[in-house]
Structure formats: structure tokens, C-alpha cells
Design a protein around this motif. Sequence first.
Motif, PDB file in Angstrom:
ATOM      1  N   GLN A   1      32.452  51.741  -2.047  1.00 13.17           N
ATOM      2  CA  GLN A   1      31.231  52.239  -1.449  1.00 13.17           C
ATOM      3  C   GLN A   1      31.475  52.550   0.016  1.00 13.17           C
ATOM      4  N   SER A   2      30.829  53.606   0.486  1.00 11.99           N
ATOM      5  CA  SER A   2      30.940  53.919   1.902  1.00 11.99           C
ATOM      6  C   SER A   2      29.532  53.940   2.477  1.00 11.99           C
ATOM      7  N   SER A   3      29.405  53.408   3.663  1.00 11.56           N
ATOM      8  CA  SER A   3      28.093  53.378   4.284  1.00 11.56           C
ATOM      9  C   SER A   3      27.811  54.711   4.957  1.00 11.56           C
ATOM     10  N   SER A   4      26.548  54.965   5.178  1.00  8.20           N
ATOM     11  CA  SER A   4      26.131  56.226   5.769  1.00  8.20           C
ATOM     12  C   SER A   4      26.718  56.450   7.167  1.00  8.20           C
ATOM     13  N   PRO A   5      26.709  55.450   8.053  1.00  9.06           N
ATOM     14  CA  PRO A   5      27.303  55.691   9.381  1.00  9.06           C
ATOM     15  C   PRO A   5      28.795  56.026   9.332  1.00  9.06           C
ATOM     16  N   THR A   6      29.517  55.422   8.387  1.00 10.56           N
ATOM     17  CA  THR A   6      30.945  55.718   8.252  1.00 10.56           C
ATOM     18  C   THR A   6      31.147  57.155   7.788  1.00 10.56           C
ATOM     19  N   LEU A   7      30.330  57.569   6.826  1.00  9.61           N
ATOM     20  CA  LEU A   7      30.428  58.939   6.318  1.00  9.61           C
ATOM     21  C   LEU A   7      30.074  59.944   7.409  1.00  9.61           C
TER      22      LEU A   7
ATOM     23  N   GLY B   1      30.217  59.486  10.654  1.00  8.41           N
ATOM     24  CA  GLY B   1      31.262  59.427  11.675  1.00  8.41           C
ATOM     25  C   GLY B   1      32.508  60.192  11.275  1.00  8.41           C
ATOM     26  N   THR B   2      32.885  60.058  10.017  1.00  6.49           N
ATOM     27  CA  THR B   2      34.057  60.774   9.521  1.00  6.49           C
ATOM     28  C   THR B   2      33.819  62.281   9.530  1.00  6.49           C
ATOM     29  N   ALA B   3      32.649  62.705   9.035  1.00  8.84           N
ATOM     30  CA  ALA B   3      32.327  64.138   9.019  1.00  8.84           C
ATOM     31  C   ALA B   3      32.240  64.687  10.444  1.00  8.84           C
ATOM     32  N   GLY B   4      31.623  63.940  11.337  1.00 11.15           N
ATOM     33  CA  GLY B   4      31.504  64.381  12.728  1.00 11.15           C
ATOM     34  C   GLY B   4      32.857  64.474  13.411  1.00 11.15           C
ATOM     35  N   GLY B   5      33.712  63.506  13.179  1.00  8.76           N
ATOM     36  CA  GLY B   5      35.050  63.533  13.764  1.00  8.76           C
ATOM     37  C   GLY B   5      35.883  64.688  13.247  1.00  8.76           C
ATOM     38  N   THR B   6      35.772  64.955  11.954  1.00  9.85           N
ATOM     39  CA  THR B   6      36.489  66.090  11.375  1.00  9.85           C
ATOM     40  C   THR B   6      35.992  67.394  11.976  1.00  9.85           C
ATOM     41  N   PHE B   7      34.676  67.540  12.063  1.00 12.51           N
ATOM     42  CA  PHE B   7      34.088  68.753  12.634  1.00 12.51           C
ATOM     43  C   PHE B   7      34.528  68.948  14.079  1.00 12.51           C
ATOM     44  N   LEU B   8      34.475  67.883  14.878  1.00 15.08           N
ATOM     45  CA  LEU B   8      34.836  68.001  16.288  1.00 15.08           C
ATOM     46  C   LEU B   8      36.331  68.233  16.490  1.00 15.08           C
TER      47      LEU B   8
END
Length: 58
Positions: free
Chosen positions: A2-8, A10-17
Amino acid sequence: MQSSSPTLIGTAGGTFLSVVPNLHSEDILKTVLLASIGAIVSFALSMALKFFIKKHKK
């Protein structure tokens, strides 16, 4: 797993940036142009196949 919403987020935001600084206007223009051509070809082929199938059924 399971992945928590903040982790998801954060990962998407880091990839985008990390991708944004590597994009150039030429790449964006090329992507828009190729997507447009692909959509037009897909639409035309769908209409042609629809026409031929309708003609074949008669």
C-alpha cells in the motif's frame, strides 16, 4: 503493498519537477504536431473502416 497519498503525490511531484527543466519548446511543438497528426490519421482510418464495413454489409 500500500502507498499513502502523500507518498504518491510526492513521487509524482518530484518526477514532474525533474522533467520540466529538460523540456524545450521544440520538443513540446514536435509532440503537439505528432499528436495532431496521429489523431487525424486515427480519425480518418476509423471513418474509412466504418464506411467499408457498412458498404460490405449491404
